[in-house]
Design an enzyme around this catalytic site. Structure first.
Site, PDB file in Angstrom:
ATOM      1  N   ASN A  15       0.862  -1.184   0.000  1.00  0.00           N
ATOM      2  CA  ASN A  15       0.000   0.000   0.000  1.00  0.00           C
ATOM      3  C   ASN A  15       0.897   1.232   0.000  1.00  0.00           C
ATOM      4  OD1 ASN A  15      -1.807   2.051   0.539  1.00  0.00           O
ATOM      5  ND2 ASN A  15      -2.316   1.353   2.614  1.00  0.00           N
ATOM      6  N   LYS A  65      -0.039   4.230  -0.316  1.00  0.00           N
ATOM      7  CA  LYS A  65      -0.723   5.410   0.235  1.00  0.00           C
ATOM      8  C   LYS A  65      -0.517   6.606  -0.711  1.00  0.00           C
ATOM      9  CE  LYS A  65      -0.215   3.319   4.718  1.00  0.00           C
ATOM     10  NZ  LYS A  65      -0.176   3.445   6.162  1.00  0.00           N
ATOM     11  N   HIS A  93      -9.579   1.218   4.827  1.00  0.00           N
ATOM     12  CA  HIS A  93      -8.333   1.455   5.556  1.00  0.00           C
ATOM     13  C   HIS A  93      -8.599   2.455   6.683  1.00  0.00           C
ATOM     14  CE1 HIS A  93      -4.278   2.676   6.551  1.00  0.00           C
ATOM     15  NE2 HIS A  93      -3.857   1.581   5.933  1.00  0.00           N
ATOM     16  N   GLU A 125      -7.012   4.872   7.734  1.00  0.00           N
ATOM     17  CA  GLU A 125      -6.753   6.278   7.374  1.00  0.00           C
ATOM     18  C   GLU A 125      -7.968   6.872   6.656  1.00  0.00           C
ATOM     19  OE1 GLU A 125      -2.982   5.589   5.451  1.00  0.00           O
ATOM     20  OE2 GLU A 125      -2.106   5.123   7.404  1.00  0.00           O
ATOM     21  N   GLU A 162      -5.427  -4.747  10.654  1.00  0.00           N
ATOM     22  CA  GLU A 162      -4.433  -3.701  10.822  1.00  0.00           C
ATOM     23  C   GLU A 162      -4.723  -2.921  12.111  1.00  0.00           C
ATOM     24  OE1 GLU A 162      -2.477  -2.764   6.751  1.00  0.00           O
ATOM     25  OE2 GLU A 162      -4.028  -1.292   7.185  1.00  0.00           O
ATOM     26  N   GLY A 176       2.355   2.444  10.662  1.00  0.00           N
ATOM     27  CA  GLY A 176       3.309   3.531  10.462  1.00  0.00           C
ATOM     28  C   GLY A 176       4.018   3.970  11.730  1.00  0.00           C
ATOM     29  N   SER A 208       3.348  -1.959  10.349  1.00  0.00           N
ATOM     30  CA  SER A 208       4.796  -1.955  10.581  1.00  0.00           C
ATOM     31  C   SER A 208       5.471  -3.288  10.241  1.00  0.00           C
ATOM     32  CB  SER A 208       5.109  -1.547  12.021  1.00  0.00           C
ATOM     33  OG  SER A 208       4.655  -0.225  12.270  1.00  0.00           O
TER      34      SER A 208
HETATM   35  P1  PGA Z   1       2.763   0.412   7.563  1.00  0.00           P
HETATM   36  O1  PGA Z   1       1.289   0.596   6.957  1.00  0.00           O
HETATM   37  O2  PGA Z   1       3.299  -0.900   7.035  1.00  0.00           O
HETATM   38  O3  PGA Z   1       3.525   1.587   7.096  1.00  0.00           O
HETATM   39  O4  PGA Z   1       2.593   0.356   9.064  1.00  0.00           O
HETATM   40  C1  PGA Z   1       0.425  -0.498   6.773  1.00  0.00           C
HETATM   41  C2  PGA Z   1      -0.862  -0.027   6.175  1.00  0.00           C
HETATM   42  O5  PGA Z   1      -1.363   1.035   6.574  1.00  0.00           O
HETATM   43  O6  PGA Z   1      -1.442  -0.701   5.276  1.00  0.00           O
END
Ligand code: PGA
Length: 248
Positions: free
Chosen positions: A9, A11, A93, A95, A163, A169, A208
């Site tokens: 992803n 983003k 997601h 976000e 997640e 992140g 992460s």
């Molecule tokens: P990350 O994000 O691996 O940077 O923690 C995962 C995601 O949001 O899909």
């Protein structure tokens, strides 16, 4: 037997030039039977599908609107994504749930739209830090699964990504025990609702995931792959994660 899936992803990151990272994944993909899907921003979908097809990588979008077309300024529909050559779409997601106030009902409608366009939905769920501290993780996961996943889910059209919001992140990866608990629980919940079909539904862990922790995460029986954010931006990071999945 569930085919393992490494999904990246990007983003709101990436550029035409950054698609060189996609091409650099070629050795990892041809060397393994593991499915790899990369989800760049919408502006890169067409070019990415051109490059990814010959390598054997699938391309996904990061969201779609629930309607096929219409007066929705700034949005992209599932048929548009499919026309660009993409095969998958990330939905729900955290976000987007936070930045765009997306509800479980919104996510459910988007999943139905994705399926109508022939896309596989990578549907994200997960608890916040406060919810985990209040021992509500399994309740949250159960509710999100019940309310975000439409009745038409099958092993072919649905991938669920667990997640935990506090692990996205942040570098704070969930412990193996936490991952196992939630993934086993998700499999049970899906089995209650979808019966034997749930055996084939892939469950990804996200939050992460890095080359250094991937192999341990992939030892969990009900972890069928990963949804990788930051570490999917560079082939030098995503490649070893794909390799760890293939070796698991
Ligand atoms: P990350 O994000 O691996 O940077 O923690 C995962 C995601 O949001 O899909």
């Amino acid at each position: 037997m569930r085919r393992k899936l490494a999904a990246g992803n990007w983003k709101m990151n990436g550029s035409q030039a950054a698609l060189a990272e996609l091409e650099a994944l070629a050795p990892n993909v041809t060397a393994t039977g593991t499915e790899v899907v990369l989800c760049p921003p919408a502006t890169l979908l067409s070019r990415a599908t051109d490059l990814a097809g010959p390598i054997g990588i699938g391309i996904g979008a990061q969201d779609c609107h629930a309607a096929t077309h219409g007066a929705h300024t700034g949005d992209v529909s599932a048929p548009m994504i499919a026309e660009a050559g993409a095969t998958h779409v990330i939905l729900g997601h955290s976000e987007r749930r936070a930045d765009h106030s997306e509800s479980d009902a919104d996510v459910r409608a988007k999943a139905e739209a994705a399926w109508a366009a022939g896309l596989v939905a990578i549907l994200c769920i997960g608890e916040s830090a406060a919810e985990r501290e209040a021992n509500k993780t399994l309740d949250v996961v159960s509710t999100q699964l019940a309310q975000s996943v439409p009745d038409g889910a099958t092993a072919r059209n649905l991938v669920v990504a667990y997640e935990p919001i506090w692990a996205i992140g942040t570098g704070a990866v969930a412990s193996l025990a936490q991952i196992i608990e939630v993934h086993d629980f998700m499999r049970d919940e899906l089995t209650k609702r979808f019966g034997v079909d749930a055996d084939g539904m892939r469950l990804l862990y996200g939050g992460s995931v890095k080359p250094a922790n991937a192999a341990e995460i992939f030892t969990a029986q009900n972890v069928d792959g990963a949804l990788v954010g930051g570490a999917s931006l560079k082939a030098a990071d995503f490649g070893p994660i794909i390799a760890a999945l293939a070796a698991s």
